[in-house]
Design an enzyme around this catalytic site. Structure first.
Site, PDB file in Angstrom:
ATOM      1  N   SER A   1      39.599  25.741   5.815  1.00  0.00           N
ATOM      2  CA  SER A   1      40.802  26.550   4.662  1.00  0.00           C
ATOM      3  C   SER A   1      41.792  25.188   4.725  1.00  0.00           C
ATOM      4  CB  SER A   1      40.727  28.190   5.065  1.00  0.00           C
ATOM      5  OG  SER A   1      41.302  27.912   6.363  1.00  0.00           O
TER       6      SER A   1
ATOM      7  N   ASN B   1      42.694  35.654  14.009  1.00  0.00           N
ATOM      8  CA  ASN B   1      43.474  37.097  12.949  1.00  0.00           C
ATOM      9  C   ASN B   1      44.774  37.363  12.544  1.00  0.00           C
ATOM     10  OD1 ASN B   1      40.533  36.619  12.849  1.00  0.00           O
ATOM     11  ND2 ASN B   1      40.169  37.739  14.277  1.00  0.00           N
TER      12      ASN B   1
ATOM     13  N   THR C   1      50.527  52.857 -36.580  1.00  0.00           N
ATOM     14  CA  THR C   1      49.618  53.113 -35.388  1.00  0.00           C
ATOM     15  C   THR C   1      48.645  52.812 -36.165  1.00  0.00           C
ATOM     16  OG1 THR C   1      49.423  54.602 -36.351  1.00  0.00           O
ATOM     17  CG2 THR C   1      51.246  54.726 -34.431  1.00  0.00           C
ATOM     18  N   HIS C   2      47.303  52.409 -34.636  1.00  0.00           N
ATOM     19  CA  HIS C   2      46.033  51.313 -35.789  1.00  0.00           C
ATOM     20  C   HIS C   2      45.762  50.117 -36.828  1.00  0.00           C
ATOM     21  CE1 HIS C   2      44.336  55.969 -35.302  1.00  0.00           C
ATOM     22  NE2 HIS C   2      45.768  56.273 -35.661  1.00  0.00           N
TER      23      HIS C   2
ATOM     24  N   SER D   1      48.098  20.812 -34.372  1.00  0.00           N
ATOM     25  CA  SER D   1      47.151  20.086 -35.240  1.00  0.00           C
ATOM     26  C   SER D   1      46.656  19.550 -34.701  1.00  0.00           C
ATOM     27  CB  SER D   1      45.767  21.419 -35.992  1.00  0.00           C
ATOM     28  OG  SER D   1      45.024  20.939 -36.407  1.00  0.00           O
TER      29      SER D   1
ATOM     30  N   LYS E   1      49.680  22.748 -39.206  1.00  0.00           N
ATOM     31  CA  LYS E   1      49.604  23.891 -38.738  1.00  0.00           C
ATOM     32  C   LYS E   1      50.973  23.714 -37.224  1.00  0.00           C
ATOM     33  CE  LYS E   1      46.961  26.697 -37.873  1.00  0.00           C
ATOM     34  NZ  LYS E   1      45.120  26.284 -37.548  1.00  0.00           N
TER      35      LYS E   1
ATOM     36  N   GLU F   1      49.023  32.506 -26.904  1.00  0.00           N
ATOM     37  CA  GLU F   1      47.158  32.444 -26.571  1.00  0.00           C
ATOM     38  C   GLU F   1      46.886  32.090 -24.803  1.00  0.00           C
ATOM     39  OE1 GLU F   1      45.394  30.518 -30.016  1.00  0.00           O
ATOM     40  OE2 GLU F   1      47.576  29.623 -30.304  1.00  0.00           O
TER      41      GLU F   1
ATOM     42  N   GLN G   1      38.990  34.953   4.683  1.00  0.00           N
ATOM     43  CA  GLN G   1      39.353  33.723   4.212  1.00  0.00           C
ATOM     44  C   GLN G   1      39.516  33.198   2.507  1.00  0.00           C
ATOM     45  OE1 GLN G   1      39.108  30.101   6.680  1.00  0.00           O
ATOM     46  NE2 GLN G   1      37.881  29.104   5.227  1.00  0.00           N
TER      47      GLN G   1
ATOM     48  N   LYS H   1      42.925  33.791  -0.089  1.00  0.00           N
ATOM     49  CA  LYS H   1      44.028  33.134  -0.184  1.00  0.00           C
ATOM     50  C   LYS H   1      43.970  32.034  -1.712  1.00  0.00           C
ATOM     51  CE  LYS H   1      43.955  32.081   4.027  1.00  0.00           C
ATOM     52  NZ  LYS H   1      43.194  32.817   4.220  1.00  0.00           N
TER      53      LYS H   1
HETATM   54  N1  ARG Z   1      41.590  31.043   8.159  1.00  0.00           N
HETATM   55  C1  ARG Z   1      40.881  31.676   8.745  1.00  0.00           C
HETATM   56  C2  ARG Z   1      41.115  33.124   7.692  1.00  0.00           C
HETATM   57  O1  ARG Z   1      41.774  32.010   6.180  1.00  0.00           O
HETATM   58  C3  ARG Z   1      41.987  31.778   9.496  1.00  0.00           C
HETATM   59  C4  ARG Z   1      41.561  32.838  10.567  1.00  0.00           C
HETATM   60  C5  ARG Z   1      39.830  32.001  10.756  1.00  0.00           C
HETATM   61  N2  ARG Z   1      39.892  33.425  12.642  1.00  0.00           N
HETATM   62  C6  ARG Z   1      38.780  32.770  12.864  1.00  0.00           C
HETATM   63  N3  ARG Z   1      38.361  34.165  13.485  1.00  0.00           N
HETATM   64  N4  ARG Z   1      37.856  31.687  12.863  1.00  0.00           N
HETATM   65  O2  ARG Z   1      41.000  33.493   7.523  1.00  0.00           O
END
Ligand code: ARG
Length: 467
Positions: A22, A109, A154-155, A276, A282, A289, A321, A324
């Site tokens: 990660s 963790n 409305t509508h 465009s 344009k 958009e 993981q 993120k």
């Molecule tokens: N890269 C992990 C995550 O984003 C970190 C935690 C990893 N923990 C583990 N027990 N492998 O969740």
């Protein structure tokens, strides 16, 4: 070499490593990771779990690592597994055994859970500030265009008179609620998972209240299993972002319509338009958009995490993981849009005359015409029917309520007098809509002023609470 290589004989497969790592994305939480580690080691030293002098050394080195990254001496480049490993490896490279003590009474963790909360906390404040800037810009337009009559719909059919200012204030209200939702999210987010360990706390005599305090959290979270497995705060943040984007998307949709030749209510400045490649005439509202389109993307990010979380047994699972990239993408997307909107709005040309002309067609004063008869004693339902017939006649003869003669009116009801023309005059129709929250210009100016106060209060509410 992996952090966890002790029990393994073989190295991880290359493709498996690529899937597992990660660092390419979680390096964005480098600052938060260092901040969390400084708090953790400070607490370890204070509690005598490691030697206080060594703890100070580690905290100082962590600060130096942070500086080295900030000043480009230490690039955030590595083939290590994640940002937590990167920081610990760098610390150990510099300090040897002292660095190896940092991870006492902690797991990645609780570490990652802490990092994401800290990251979200900073981002929520930024996004809220940007939202309030846009809100302020809308309130200003609300004030300046309080008397710019336009048809309300409305509508998508012309309905009753409102003003462009009233319209802008409506969007300001929505964004103010968005900022409030972000604040609400911040309040629930602000508890510390640090010290939950892998899932079951620790046998060391740690002080989780102290790390919470050092990191500016209101308290440690109450349950270690929940501490490492909760991502509600990220879901709430992305929900608030989704609703915010839904509002911006609706505004975008209106702006796209208003900028069309069919409406011609606004003209976007060149700085916020595109051309465009084939059609020389344009001028396209691409940014509106894209903002509308990117709303789908933010919803997608929210759904990514909702789906990731839905089947996970307690406590930490590697699925998490996946939180993120979705979170980062949602925040980056919203920030990109919020960077553009205030200036796009304040530089657009607002064509009052075209709004007024559109308001003059489509019988948006028909309700006022019926109300005129009601005020002369006729029951509303009868008045409604008579005015319906008048509108039908006008439509056939290419007339408006304003161009009907008094004799023509009188043929429908003897209650009509000379004063009908005042009653259906659009400026009067708008000015008389003084009911609370209605579009009378003086109402709208007062609402815009009140919005300004509420925006200032919201800015202060975010600002006063230091990190
Ligand atoms: N890269 C992990 C995550 O984003 C970190 C935690 C990893 N923990 C583990 N027990 N492998 O969740």
């Amino acid at each position: 070499m992996k952090l966890w290589s002790g029990r393994f004989k073989e190295d991880i497969d290359r493709a498996a490593d690529a899937l597992n790592r990660s660092f390419p994305f979680d390096k964005r939480m480098f600052h938060e990771d260092v901040e969390g580690s400084i708090a953790h080691v400070t607490m370890l030293g204070e509690c005598g779990i490691i030697d206080p002098a060594e703890a100070r050394l580690v905290a100082e080195e962590l600060r130096r690592i942070r500086e080295d990254v900030a000043e480009g001496r230490l690039p955030l480049e590595s083939d290590l597994e994640d940002v937590h490993t990167f920081v610990e490896a760098e610390l150990t490279r510099r300090l040897g055994d002292a660095g190896r003590r940092l991870h006492t009474a902690r797991s990645r963790n609780d570490q990652v859970a802490t990092d994401i909360r800290l990251w979200c906390r900073n981002q929520i404040r930024d996004v809220a500030e940007m939202t309030l800037t846009l809100c302020d810009c809308l309130a200003k337009l609300g004030h300046d265009y309080a008397d710019a009559i336009m048809p309300g719909y409305t509508h998508l059919q012309r309905a009753q008179p409102v003003s462009f200012g009233h319209y802008m204030c409506a969007y300001a209200e929505m964004l103010l609620r968005d900022a409030d939702r972000l604040r609400d999210c911040l309040r629930r987010l602000n508890v510390s998972p640090l010290g939950s360990g892998a899932l079951a706390g620790t046998t060391y005599a740690t002080d989780r209240h102290r790390t919470a305090e050092l990191l500016g959290f209101d308290a440690p979270c109450a349950n270690s299993l929940d501490g490492v497995s909760d991502r509600d705060f990220a879901l709430e943040f992305m929900s608030a972002l989704s609703i915010l984007m839904m509002h911006i998307s609706r505004l975008s949709e209106e702006m796209i319509l208003w900028a069309s030749l069919e409406f011609r209510f606004i003209e976007l400045s060149d700085a916020y338009s595109t051309g465009s490649s084939i059609m020389p005439q344009k001028k396209n509202p691409d940014l509106c958009e894209l903002s509308r389109g990117k709303t789908g993307r933010v919803y997608g990010d929210l759904f990514t995490l909702l789906t990731v979380m839905k089947g996970l047994p307690l406590a930490y699972n590697k699925d998490m993981q996946e939180d993120k990239e979705a979170l980062f993408d949602a925040v980056d997307t919203v920030r990109g849009v919020l960077c553009v909107f205030p200036d796009m709005l304040s530089t657009m040309r607002i064509r009052r005359e075209n709004m007024r002309a559109a308001a003059g067609a489509g019988f948006i004063n028909a309700t006022d015409c019926a109300d005129y008869l009601v005020k002369k004693g006729m029951p509303f339902r009868t008045a409604y029917k008579i005015v319906g017939e008048i509108v039908g006649e006008c439509t056939q003869n290419g007339k408006t309520l304003e161009s009907m003669t008094l004799a023509e009116y009188a043929a429908h009801s003897e209650l009509f007098g000379e004063d009908i023309y005042d009653a259906i005059n659009l400026e009067n129709c708008l000015a008389l809509r003084r009911s609370y929250g209605g579009p009378a210009p003086e109402n709208v100016r007062a609402c815009a002023a009140d919005l300004k106060d509420r925006i200032a209060a919201a800015v202060a509410a975010f600002g006063t609470k230091e990190k």
